[in-house]
Design a protein around this motif. Structure first.
Motif, mmCIF file in Angstrom:
data_model
loop_
_atom_site.group_PDB
_atom_site.id
_atom_site.type_symbol
_atom_site.label_atom_id
_atom_site.label_comp_id
_atom_site.label_asym_id
_atom_site.label_seq_id
_atom_site.Cartn_x
_atom_site.Cartn_y
_atom_site.Cartn_z
ATOM 1 N N LYS A 273 0.832 -1.207 0.000
ATOM 2 C CA LYS A 273 0.000 0.000 0.000
ATOM 3 C C LYS A 273 0.865 1.254 0.000
ATOM 4 N N SER A 375 -3.348 8.242 2.654
ATOM 5 C CA SER A 375 -3.223 7.230 1.616
ATOM 6 C C SER A 375 -4.227 7.580 0.522
ATOM 7 N N VAL A 377 -6.486 5.523 -0.390
ATOM 8 C CA VAL A 377 -7.740 4.907 0.058
ATOM 9 C C VAL A 377 -7.760 4.859 1.577
ATOM 10 N N GLY A 406 -7.792 8.697 3.823
ATOM 11 C CA GLY A 406 -7.567 8.634 2.385
ATOM 12 C C GLY A 406 -8.295 9.711 1.602
ATOM 13 N N TYR A 434 -14.341 -0.895 6.382
ATOM 14 C CA TYR A 434 -13.048 -0.822 5.693
ATOM 15 C C TYR A 434 -11.904 -1.111 6.671
ATOM 16 N N TYR A 438 -9.855 -4.451 5.606
ATOM 17 C CA TYR A 438 -8.938 -3.927 4.597
ATOM 18 C C TYR A 438 -8.081 -5.022 3.975
ATOM 19 N N ASP A 443 -8.969 -2.187 -1.673
ATOM 20 C CA ASP A 443 -8.419 -0.905 -2.144
ATOM 21 C C ASP A 443 -8.591 -0.754 -3.653
#
Length: 461
Positions: A273, A375, A377, A406, A434, A438, A443
């Motif tokens: 990520k 991020s 997401v 995100g 989420y 995750y 994502d």
């Protein structure tokens, strides 16, 4: 439902998706043969065209997911699905043309692309119409027996009655008359063997929807059901699977503690990520710098004040950070304190309304992604004033800060509006889902469907 990387996919979505994959492969191969016949040459061995056909299928499939071809509306209406498929295939064609220009050695062919796109559009439209009439959606619905007859059971009844529901309730079983509100529920005393009753109902699972579980769980009954091979699910887990969110009304702290999710073993996922954020963030910032500069000038021309808006937000583990956006509101928008944006908000400038709809105002936040404060997401970062207020009014709100905020997220693509405490509550349910489930797959799904929100910005504020 099929569980894929912690995320549940309905059987109907899987069926339509596999059909579309097969049709795209067929369209690519037919287009190759049609073009070869037109110019009087042999189509050659299939191994010579397998890569471009697979590339065509992959790109168009991703475009279909992004545009929302597997949404409840698209699965329900062939006309809606056909319109979305035209948009998806058009975007896929553009993407393939760009790839062919940048990587000509990859074997993507321009001469047959138009034929492949046309054939795919026609075949997908015909098959969607055929499946909508031939497929009995009720057959795909799971048969569920509910243990309980109170408000939680009533919520399950209302959910099952929705057109897009993936289950049907065959019977309700009342354990305690004090909480009973469903008159059709069968009293537990009238059932000799609960396991045999669920089997007679051809129940695929039993859902625990009791109002009071303390000293009230019928352990012998549940054991009898489970040893018959019938799954038993707690109502919170069932609602999470069916709705794609964590239901706050039925949530108990013990469920969050003992249920799957919030995995600590995310080392490789976190590395992937972060690598994605740095690589794509750097590329996006470089590519979008001219766009940011252009609209910064336009913002200055459109209204008085600075081109950029800097505001403190709450990030990972509740740590504050500063976020930078193109200004879309008047400079005095928060003279009386921070307020949620509302529909047709008078504080938004003329240009601001446009850049909000197409998300151009979010582009400078890419710098926060590169720095690691955000991020691409994750849950939307809120201002400290809202966070303090929401933590007092909404249970488990602080848990959304256990993942990095995100630019886009599961809540943004499923519940775009957020202008009240009730809206914040609904978005929190998606944010908790989420944070709990995750994976890089989720994502990717969110990033793809963000394109749908940008192209059809009915929820942008």
């Amino acid at each position: 439902m099929i569980r894929l990387f912690k995320h549940y996919i309905p059987h109907t979505v899987l069926l339509f998706g596999l059909c579309d994959l097969a049709l795209l492969l067929l369209a690519g191969d037919l287009a190759w043969h049609i073009r070869a016949a037109q110019i009087g040459m042999d189509a050659g061995d299939w191994t010579e065209r397998v890569l471009p056909i697979l590339g065509f299928t992959l790109i168009c499939s991703l475009a279909m997911v992004a545009i929302g071809l597997y949404s409840p509306e698209a699965l329900r209406s062939p006309r809606y699905a056909f319109a979305r498929s035209l948009v998806a295939l058009s975007l896929g064609g553009v993407a393939l043309a760009v790839i062919d220009f940048m990587l000509p050695t990859m074997g993507f062919w321009r001469s047959t692309l138009l034929y492949a796109l046309g054939l795919a559009a026609v075949m997908i439209g015909i098959i969607r119409v055929g499946l909508s009439h031939a497929v009995d959606r009720e057959r795909f619905k799971r048969r569920v027996v509910v243990l309980g007859a109170g408000s939680r059971a009533a919520r399950l009844k209302a959910l099952s009655a929705q057109e897009d529901s993936g289950f049907v309730i065959t019977s309700f079983i009342a354990m305690n008359e004090a909480h009973r509100i469903l008159p059709e529920a069968i009293s537990r005393d009238q059932i000799a063997d609960l396991g045999a009753h669920v089997a007679r109902q051809r129940g695929a699972e039993l859902v625990l929807a009791l109002e009071e579980r303390r000293n009230a769980l019928p352990l012998a009954d549940l054991l009898r059901v489970r040893t018959r091979g019938i799954p038993v699910h707690e109502v919170s887990s069932f609602l999470e699977r069916e709705t794609g969110r964590v239901d706050l009304d039925t949530l108990n702290p013990s469920w969050l503690i003992f249920s799957e999710g919030f995995s600590a073993g995310r080392l490789w996922s976190s590395i992937a990520k972060r690598s994605f954020d740095i690589a794509v963030g750097t590329l996006l910032l470089i590519v979008s710098l001219p766009v940011i500069a252009l609209f910064a000038v336009l913002v200055k021309i459109d209204s008085k004040g600075p081109a950029f808006f800097r505001q403190q937000r709450v990030g990972l583990y509740g740590r504050p950070f500063w976020v930078l956006k193109l200004r879309s509101m008047r400079t005095d928008a928060e003279k009386d304190g921070a307020k949620w944006a509302s529909e047709n908000d008078p504080r938004i400038t003329r240009l601001g309304r446009f850049i909000r709809k197409v998300r151009i105002d979010e582009l400078p936040q890419t710098w926060s992604v590169i720095k690691g404060e955000m991020s691409f997401v994750g849950p939307r970062p809120e201002v400290p004033h809202f966070v303090n207020d929401l933590e007092d009014k909404l249970p488990y709100y602080a848990e959304r800060h256990m993942v990095k905020p995100g630019i886009t997220g599961w809540a943004q693509i499923n519940y775009p509006y957020g202008a009240s405490i009730e809206d914040a509550r609904h978005k929190l349910e998606y944010d908790l889902y989420y944070a709990k489930n995750y994976t890089p797959f989720l994502d990717l799904l969110i990033l793809l469907q963000t394109l749908r929100v940008i192209l059809f910005p009915d929820g942008a504020r």
